[in-house]
Structures are given as structure tokens and as C-alpha cells.
Design an enzyme around this catalytic site. Structure first.
Site, mmCIF file in Angstrom:
data_model
loop_
_atom_site.group_PDB
_atom_site.id
_atom_site.type_symbol
_atom_site.label_atom_id
_atom_site.label_comp_id
_atom_site.label_asym_id
_atom_site.label_seq_id
_atom_site.Cartn_x
_atom_site.Cartn_y
_atom_site.Cartn_z
ATOM 1 N N LYS A 207 50.986 40.345 43.977
ATOM 2 C CA LYS A 207 49.587 40.711 43.751
ATOM 3 C C LYS A 207 49.248 42.079 44.328
ATOM 4 O O LYS A 207 49.956 42.621 45.174
ATOM 5 C CB LYS A 207 48.660 39.604 44.255
ATOM 6 N N ARG B 17 52.950 29.507 44.641
ATOM 7 C CA ARG B 17 53.050 29.851 43.211
ATOM 8 C C ARG B 17 53.667 31.238 43.106
ATOM 9 O O ARG B 17 53.073 32.214 43.565
ATOM 10 C CB ARG B 17 51.635 29.815 42.614
HETATM 11 N N1 HH2 Z 1 46.901 33.526 40.192
HETATM 12 C C1 HH2 Z 1 46.992 33.919 38.906
HETATM 13 C C2 HH2 Z 1 46.869 32.982 37.884
HETATM 14 N N2 HH2 Z 1 46.692 31.674 38.143
HETATM 15 N N3 HH2 Z 1 46.459 29.930 39.708
HETATM 16 C C3 HH2 Z 1 46.383 29.506 40.980
HETATM 17 N N4 HH2 Z 1 46.216 28.190 41.265
HETATM 18 N N5 HH2 Z 1 46.464 30.383 42.034
HETATM 19 C C4 HH2 Z 1 46.635 31.723 41.842
HETATM 20 O O1 HH2 Z 1 46.685 32.482 42.834
HETATM 21 C C5 HH2 Z 1 46.721 32.209 40.491
HETATM 22 C C6 HH2 Z 1 46.623 31.253 39.429
HETATM 23 C C7 HH2 Z 1 47.224 35.352 38.585
HETATM 24 O O2 HH2 Z 1 48.585 35.661 38.552
HETATM 25 P P1 HH2 Z 1 49.517 35.671 37.240
HETATM 26 O O3 HH2 Z 1 49.582 34.348 36.593
HETATM 27 O O4 HH2 Z 1 50.845 36.229 37.606
HETATM 28 O O5 HH2 Z 1 48.851 36.738 36.290
HETATM 29 P P2 HH2 Z 1 47.887 36.627 35.025
HETATM 30 O O6 HH2 Z 1 46.675 35.904 35.420
HETATM 31 O O7 HH2 Z 1 47.633 38.078 34.666
HETATM 32 O O8 HH2 Z 1 48.639 35.903 33.964
#
Ligand code: HH2
Length: 279
Positions: A227, A261
Site C-alpha cells: 500500500k 491479506r
Molecule cells: N484492501 C484492498 C481491497 N480490499 N479488503 C480488506 N478486508 N482489507 C483491505 O485492506 C483491503 C480489502 C485494496 O487493495 P487491493 O485489493 O490490492 O487493490 P484494489 O482495491 O485496487 O483492487
């Protein structure tokens, strides 16, 4: 810090959180996720990626079809379903524990039918008024995540007086409405939502004080992987944040995380195993 023995009931099984931290592998079936957008959009590639994550130590694969990065555009349920459903179906059929990362009830409902057993809703059931009922009916576990504002605007100067207190109040309210909708408490996990309406120093403070959330009695999920706060402090681009991610994953585990995660499952499984030994 000792970890209480917690069993989270799931449809046809359970997830035991006790001696070890669970690694949740991120599978973004999207063209625009912040660190891996477009890489796993093809279902066959996504499946290979997921299987690799399981071999590398993931006990949960978190499938998402819509990016939640700051400023991300929303997509229709139809498109989200087209992306995630074949992947959820195939993984569940192989016995992989799948969580569905969505805030749309129609997507969640279809994913549960296809075998997903955990709902990961970044809006904590507020994004779709049918969501709580759909999750209650399916008997799945639910991750309630804190977000200040909405993805489109959440990074516009977020402010907190006492961030842990504010997130705790949010958790209490979200828990209450989940319980009211018929989702039992033992199926609920809480996530402080690293990067969702938080400045870099807010994210650090959440990690430093993570154990304060343990008082709520629910297992904790933490997502720091790659992040931007890591980039902010280290001056690293998204693909250079592995060591920074490792440090935050270890810190989260020492302070009480039950599930981390992550994108880099192989590396973070090692981090989790060593951190668990020390903890
Ligand atoms: N962060 C993201 C998405 N979903 N869910 C939970 N429970 N906790 C988190 O910290 C979280 C989440 C954002 O990260 P990522 O999936 O890599 O990116 P994007 O939302 O751009 O797909």
C-alpha cells in the site's frame, strides 16, 4: 501476545484462528487494481495464480472483481460477476476456501452459490442494503472493514481526533447492524481498513495500536500489502514494497492480527510463520 482459540463457523466447515496467522492471498480479477491490475483478468491465469498461492501457504483466496483504489470507477454487477464467478466456482470446486471481495449483494449472492464462504465487504455491509440479509442467509463469515468516506473521495484530507476510538465506534455500530440482520457474532471478523480514508501516519498508528481492537472479541484482518503508505515512507514504487510489506505484516501479527491479506503469498507466509513462532 497469546491468541485466543477461535473457531469461525463456515458453511460446511470452519476456520480455526489459534496458533497460526492465516494468509489471505489477493486475487484481483480486474484491469485496474493498484498493484496488479490486468494481470489476472484471464480466468485460466487467475486460477493458476490462485493455485500457486495455496501451494505457497494461503489458507484463503480473496477474489475481487472491482478495484477499490482511491478514485476507482464503479462497475455494473453484471461485469463484476463475469470476472469473478468462473474463478470462484473453479476454486471452490477444488476445495479452496474463497472469500469474495465485493460490496454488491447480487455479486455476493452468486459467489456464495458458487461456493465462496467468506464475504469481504470494504463497505462493512453499508454499500448495498440487501447485503446483510444475503450474508446472513448464506451462513458465511463476514469481514467488516472500516473506511472513512467512499473510494472516490476517501483520501481527500481525512481527519481523526483519535483514530482507534473512531474505528472502534464504527466497529461497534457495524457489529450491531450485522447482528440485527442475523449474522452471528462468531462469524464476524474486523478489519481497520489500512489506506481507506487514512493518511500515512494514521496507518502507522493503527498498526501500533492494533491490539486495542482485540477488546471487541472478533478476529482481526489486516491488509497492508504494497500500500501507498509504505511507498510514502520508503520512497518505493509499488513493485518495490516487498520488504516494507514484510515489516508491516510482522508488526500486525505481533500486535494481534489473525489474518493478513497479501499479494506476495510465498514471502508473507514465511514472515507469518516466523512471526507466529516469536509471538
Ligand atoms: N484492501 C484492498 C481491497 N480490499 N479488503 C480488506 N478486508 N482489507 C483491505 O485492506 C483491503 C480489502 C485494496 O487493495 P487491493 O485489493 O490490492 O487493490 P484494489 O482495491 O485496487 O483492487
Amino acid at each position: 501476545m497469546n491468541r485466543p482459540h477461535v473457531r469461525i463457523p463456515l458453511p460446511g466447515g470452519q476456520l480455526v484462528c489459534s496458533g497460526r496467522t492465516h494468509v489471505m492471498g489477493i486475487l484481483n480479477v480486474t484491469p485496474d487494481s493498484f498493484s496488479d491490475g490486468g494481470r489476472w483478468l484471464d480466468p485460466a491465469r487467475a486460477l493458476r495464480r490462485a493455485r500457486r498461492m495455496v501451494r505457497d501457504g494461503a489458507s484463503i483466496v480473496d477474489v475481487g472483481g472491482e478495484s477499490t483504489r482511491p478514485g476507482a470507477a464503479r462497475i455494473p454487477a453484471r461485469e463484476e460477476l463475469r470476472r469473478v464467478l468462473p474463478v470462484v466456482e473453479a476454486l471452490a470446486a477444488e476445495g479452496v476456501l474463497v472469500s469474495i471481495d465485493t460490496s454488491k449483494a447480487a455479486v455476493a449472492e452468486a459467489a456464495f452459490r458458487a461456493g465462496a464462504k467468506i464475504l469481504n465487504d470494504v463497505t462493512a455491509l453499508r454499500g448495498d442494503r440487501r447485503m446483510a440479509r444475503v450474508a446472513a442467509k448464506a451462513g458465511v463469515a463476514v469481514i467488516l472493514m472500516h473506511m472513512k468516506g467512499r473510494p472516490r473521495t476517501m483520501q481527500k484530507a481525512p481527519r481523526y481526533r483519535d483514530i482507534v476510538r473512531e474505528i472502534t465506534d464504527f466497529f461497534l455500530k457495524s457489529l450491531k447492524s450485522a447482528l440485527r440482520a442475523g449474522i452471528p457474532r462468531d462469524r464476524i471478523l474486523l478489519d481497520p481498513g489500512i489506506g481507506f480514508g487514512k493518511l500515512p501516519e494514521h496507518n502507522v498508528e493503527i498498526l501500533r495500536r492494533l491490539e486495542e481492537f482485540r477488546r471487541l472479541g472478533c478476529p482481526l484482518v489486516v491488509g497492508t500489502s504494497r500500500k501507498s503508505f509504505i511507498g510514502h515512507y520508503l520512497g518505493r514504487k509499488v513493485d518495490e514494497r516487498l520488504p516494507g510489506t514484510a515489516a508491516t505484516v510482522a508488526a500486525a501479527i505481533f500486535r494481534g492480527a489473525d489474518v493478513v491479506r497479501v499479494h506476495d503469498v510465498r514471502e508473507m507466509s514465511d514472515v507469518a510463520r516466523m512471526s507466529d513462532l516469536v509471538r
